[in-house]
Design a protein around this motif. Structure first.
Motif, PDB file in Angstrom:
ATOM      1  N   ARG A   1       0.806  -1.227   0.000  1.00  0.00           N
ATOM      2  CA  ARG A   1       0.000   0.000   0.000  1.00  0.00           C
ATOM      3  C   ARG A   1       0.843   1.283   0.000  1.00  0.00           C
ATOM      4  O   ARG A   1       0.537   2.215  -0.777  1.00  0.00           O
ATOM      5  CB  ARG A   1      -0.963  -0.003   1.186  1.00  0.00           C
TER       6      ARG A   1
ATOM      7  N   TRP B   1       2.255   1.793  -3.484  1.00  0.00           N
ATOM      8  CA  TRP B   1       1.149   2.016  -4.430  1.00  0.00           C
ATOM      9  C   TRP B   1       0.559   3.416  -4.267  1.00  0.00           C
ATOM     10  O   TRP B   1       0.282   4.108  -5.249  1.00  0.00           O
ATOM     11  CB  TRP B   1       0.076   0.942  -4.184  1.00  0.00           C
ATOM     12  N   LYS B   2       0.380   3.841  -3.036  1.00  0.00           N
ATOM     13  CA  LYS B   2      -0.204   5.151  -2.765  1.00  0.00           C
ATOM     14  C   LYS B   2       0.673   6.268  -3.310  1.00  0.00           C
ATOM     15  O   LYS B   2       0.179   7.282  -3.817  1.00  0.00           O
ATOM     16  CB  LYS B   2      -0.407   5.321  -1.258  1.00  0.00           C
TER      17      LYS B   2
ATOM     18  N   ARG C   1       0.649   5.738  -7.579  1.00  0.00           N
ATOM     19  CA  ARG C   1      -0.551   5.549  -8.416  1.00  0.00           C
ATOM     20  C   ARG C   1      -0.842   6.761  -9.293  1.00  0.00           C
ATOM     21  O   ARG C   1      -1.349   6.619 -10.413  1.00  0.00           O
ATOM     22  CB  ARG C   1      -1.759   5.233  -7.533  1.00  0.00           C
TER      23      ARG C   1
ATOM     24  N   ARG D   1      -2.445  -4.072  -8.122  1.00  0.00           N
ATOM     25  CA  ARG D   1      -1.597  -3.161  -7.356  1.00  0.00           C
ATOM     26  C   ARG D   1      -0.144  -3.251  -7.823  1.00  0.00           C
ATOM     27  O   ARG D   1       0.539  -2.229  -7.943  1.00  0.00           O
ATOM     28  CB  ARG D   1      -1.719  -3.468  -5.865  1.00  0.00           C
TER      29      ARG D   1
END
Length: 395
Positions: free
Chosen positions: A258, A261-262, A265, A290
């Motif tokens: 996460r 990815w955050k 993105r 992801r």
């Protein structure tokens, strides 16, 4: 109400573990270990439920035999104990012929004990229904006394073997195998609680033999211990199965990715290849999605990956004693953090951008989130000096 619901908890956990285990049994039906584990879960699931007072009353009434639940529960517990010993033998391994002989011997011993429990109940006399203290009430009754001792001996042997093996295995299990270690620890605690239950039962029975009254150990102390032991045992078998499953592994990786990815993105969206997911998409698809977004984000930032940042971060990581592989991961995470900071020089200022290698994304995400070297690279890039990475330790 709780008398009916609480015994269902360990049963539910064991049934769930059995349902997870069954597909593997179908695939590897020739492996004795899988068959034994499934049999152990199938036999163990109903024991706590059948041992509850409300179920005892119902079983006795429907069968028309006073105390019919006694040989039923004692017999199932003895079979369960035998399966525990067999599981120990198969887990321990050794020459296949020796394991087979030991398994056959164990099956014969516990099978005989189970048959003896039934026979002793039939030839004995237990006319008064006892819901909680049958073992102490009939501790001096001919044949019923022997049935109780047979059950306690078999149960003690099986629980001791399972607890000993899992405790030994726990000390040797790889610390990286967290679901396995957690499951083993739960089984060991369950075994210890079950041994405490057996100690209370033995003490109350022996006290009756010697003319003393310790019935409260059997009626008040032992049942909560048995219930807790069953619950922990079910959880102990369930955790490694769930924690080691493909779905759980995918979910764990999905969560750990996460932070990366955050951060990436938004850059991945510039590539025009981000496909939205539906809310019902399975976790495996979500993980692939992801990873794809992260790869696209890295590709979008390729022109901004400054090798000076990488070199400085790598040297800082090595100076702290990190291994070459971990230092490389931290350095790549620092490059990404600096490139994604939004305050980096134009691509023209980096004539030869650094190309990230194929590192495990979960390790990259962990360094991206936790490393203070990466944080320093990010702060330096934001301040407009991406080639300068202050060392927080030396500051």
């Amino acid at each position: 109400m709780s008398d009916r619901i609480l015994p269902l908890l360990p049963a539910s956990l064991m049934v769930l573990a059995l349902l997870i285990k069954l597909p593997k049994l179908r695939r590897d039906r020739d492996r004795p270990l899988n068959r034994t584990a499934c049999a152990l879960l199938a036999v163990g699931a109903p024991i706590n439920f059948l041992a509850s007072p409300s179920t005892i009353v119902s079983v006795n009434r429907h069968t028309g035999v006073v105390n019919f639940s006694a040989p039923l529960v004692f017999g199932l517990c003895t079979v369960f104990s035998g399966l525990c010993v067999v599981l120990v033998l198969q887990w321990r391994g050794g020459p296949p012929a020796a394991v087979r002989r030991a398994t056959r011997l164990t099956t014969a011993v516990f099978g005989t004990a189970t048959a003896a429990i039934v026979v002793l109940f039939v030839i004995g006399d237990a006319p008064v229904e006892r819901l909680e203290d049958l073992d102490t009430y009939y501790a001096t009754t001919p044949w019923i006394r022997e049935m109780i001792v047979c059950f306690l001996l078999a149960h003690t042997m099986g629980t001791s073997a399972l607890t000993w093996l899992c405790g030994k295995w726990l000390t040797r299990a790889d610390r990286a195998l967290r679901p396995l270690r957690t499951g083993l620890a739960l089984i060991v605690v369950a075994g210890l609680m079950d041994l405490a239950y057996l100690a209370a039962k033995w003490a109350s029975v022996v006290a009756r033999w010697t003319g003393h009254d310790l019935v409260y150990l059997s009626t008040d102390v032992a049942p909560p211990l048995a219930g807790a032991a069953g619950l922990l045992l079910g959880a102990g078998f369930l955790v490694p199965l769930v924690g080691g499953s493909a779905t759980w592994v995918a979910l764990s990786q999905y969560r750990r990715l996460r932070p990366l990815w955050k951060a990436l993105r938004g850059f991945a969206a510039t590539q025009g290849r981000v496909v939205p997911l539906t809310w019902w998409s399975p976790v495996g698809i979500r993980l692939i999605h992801r990873e794809s977004v992260i790869d696209d984000g890295i590709l979008a930032l390729a022109a901004w990956c400054d090798p000076r940042v990488r070199d400085a971060a790598y040297e800082a990581a090595r100076a702290r004693g990190l291994s070459e592989a971990r230092a490389a991961t931290v350095a790549d995470a620092a490059v990404l953090a600096a490139a994604a900071s939004g305050s980096v020089p134009a691509p023209a200022a980096i004539p030869q951008p650094y190309r990230l290698g194929r590192l495990p994304l979960t390790a990259l995400a962990h360094a991206f989130r936790t490393s203070d070297i990466v944080a320093a690279a990010r702060d330096a890039a934001t301040a407009g000096a991406p080639d300068l990475i202050p060392d927080p330790v030396g500051a």
